[in-house]
Motif scaffolding. Sequence first.
Motif, PDB file in Angstrom:
ATOM      1  N   GLN A 212     -17.201  20.357   7.153  1.00 25.25           N
ATOM      2  CA  GLN A 212     -16.882  19.991   8.532  1.00 25.25           C
ATOM      3  C   GLN A 212     -18.144  19.623   9.310  1.00 25.25           C
ATOM      4  N   ARG A 213     -19.209  20.402   9.119  1.00 23.25           N
ATOM      5  CA  ARG A 213     -20.468  20.102   9.819  1.00 23.25           C
ATOM      6  C   ARG A 213     -21.044  18.773   9.361  1.00 23.25           C
TER       7      ARG A 213
ATOM      8  N   THR B 201     -23.016  21.210  -0.204  1.00 23.46           N
ATOM      9  CA  THR B 201     -22.439  20.034   0.450  1.00 23.46           C
ATOM     10  C   THR B 201     -21.005  19.757   0.038  1.00 23.46           C
TER      11      THR B 201
ATOM     12  N   ILE C 223     -13.997  28.920  13.885  1.00 22.15           N
ATOM     13  CA  ILE C 223     -14.606  27.777  13.194  1.00 22.15           C
ATOM     14  C   ILE C 223     -13.509  26.757  12.952  1.00 22.15           C
TER      15      ILE C 223
ATOM     16  N   TRP D 274     -30.341  23.396  10.685  1.00 19.57           N
ATOM     17  CA  TRP D 274     -29.374  24.465  10.491  1.00 19.57           C
ATOM     18  C   TRP D 274     -30.111  25.691   9.984  1.00 19.57           C
TER      19      TRP D 274
ATOM     20  N   MET E 266     -30.426  18.736   9.421  1.00 13.78           N
ATOM     21  CA  MET E 266     -29.400  19.122  10.392  1.00 13.78           C
ATOM     22  C   MET E 266     -29.861  20.257  11.299  1.00 13.78           C
TER      23      MET E 266
ATOM     24  N   ASP F  98     -19.073  16.003  10.919  1.00 13.87           N
ATOM     25  CA  ASP F  98     -19.401  15.811  12.338  1.00 13.87           C
ATOM     26  C   ASP F  98     -20.787  15.193  12.523  1.00 13.87           C
ATOM     27  N   PHE F  99     -21.695  15.494  11.603  1.00 16.37           N
ATOM     28  CA  PHE F  99     -23.099  15.062  11.745  1.00 16.37           C
ATOM     29  C   PHE F  99     -23.303  13.591  11.366  1.00 16.37           C
TER      30      PHE F  99
ATOM     31  N   LYS G 110     -30.479  20.855   5.053  1.00 20.37           N
ATOM     32  CA  LYS G 110     -30.554  22.001   5.963  1.00 20.37           C
ATOM     33  C   LYS G 110     -31.596  21.759   7.054  1.00 20.37           C
TER      34      LYS G 110
ATOM     35  N   GLN H   9     -16.469  24.872   5.691  1.00 17.01           N
ATOM     36  CA  GLN H   9     -17.237  24.891   6.928  1.00 17.01           C
ATOM     37  C   GLN H   9     -18.402  23.906   6.856  1.00 17.01           C
ATOM     38  N   ASN H  10     -19.125  23.920   5.734  1.00 21.08           N
ATOM     39  CA  ASN H  10     -20.244  22.993   5.565  1.00 21.08           C
ATOM     40  C   ASN H  10     -19.774  21.546   5.576  1.00 21.08           C
TER      41      ASN H  10
END
Length: 407
Positions: free
Chosen positions: A258-259, A310, A43, A301, A299, A262-263, A296, A255-256
């Motif tokens: 980072q997503r 978040t 990750i 997910w 995205m 990116d989103f 959620k 991790q969240n």
Amino acid sequence: MLTLVHIFFDLKNLLNPFVFFYIYQTIFCFIALSYCDLLYPNIEISSDLKLFIVVSYVLTFVGAFISRSIFSRMGIKYVRINQISLNNAPSNTFQIAGLIVFILGVLTFIIFTFKTDGIILFAEDLENERITRKSGAGLSNLIFVAFLLYGYSIVLLNTKKSLIIKTLLFLITAFALISYGSRAPLLKLIVASYIIFLIKSSKKITLTKLFKIGILLFIILATVEAFRSNLSGSDVSFFKLSLLRLSWRPFVNIQNLQRIYDFFPNQHDFLYGYSYLVDMKLFLPGSNPNFGTYLKNLMDWEFEGGSITTTFIGLSYLNFGKIAFFFTPLFYGFLFNSIYQIFFPKKRAYSLSVLFILFFSIGVSGSVSTGLFGTLINNILFLLLTIIVHLFIRQLLQKKQLTFKIE
């Protein structure tokens, strides 16, 4: 940074919302940077996001430091937790009204249990059923948690109640809170009880004591998360899963983040404040998921359990862009320390002030993962409601007492 916080604000001072928040920020939004590449090499966390996280970590302290400097110029000294003492013992009507609030919390928990088809803790698939069952419970879940926590804290302030009664009520409260299906209310109960006990007993609070209780709470957190997981068909032992959760819980926020980074705005435009409107739908009739659940779905997910955490900087970023990494932590640090110094300009304090700032501090610490707006709605608003109910009952008792004396 923790050394600087200790020098200027006292790391033991968990009554200060900034200190409590900063400790949470250290654990759940910063410390995982030290092991993310080692334990989770698959990750990837981008270097620029790592820099933003570090900058935000520093700026939260800067915001609080600016606040303290302003109060110092105004002639208001910073009061440390071992200097705080209660003005006087709570009155009988104050304590009786608190006990009534506690009883109302128990009754509301019973109503909540009927609405959710039984105690959630005993659900077969706890991780998912704790979400689906609460969807139709209305506001009763938030009310019973607030009433029980606040009511039991007033019971602890009562010097006439025996240790056996306080222990029994603690076990009842703990069972009800863990039956909520979330670890947070139980952790709040333990922290609040510990701090009230130390303040009331006039014992010196030390970093060693707080470190021990912190380790205990983190182990409980990991154990509860492991218990909530579905172990059927898995070769992983309960103990090993608990250890995995210890490292995963701080890392999942990064991790969240980072997503989210990116989103937005690559796959979706910034929301420009729409997330706050989503959270405000909580007060509308029917089932209204919080913004984490909305995100959620947005995205696309898929994972077991509840919504996306978040982080406070991630929530600001998906609304307003990269400026959030600079402005938001400054604002949080400045706001939280300012609230503390407004409530504690002197060393002597009223019981109500201590209770409010204690639960405010515990409540807003969770905004590290979810953002401040949702925390204000789900925690602080119901804290204020509980205090209003308590004061209203106390006023009624005082009027009846006065009428009795006149007659």
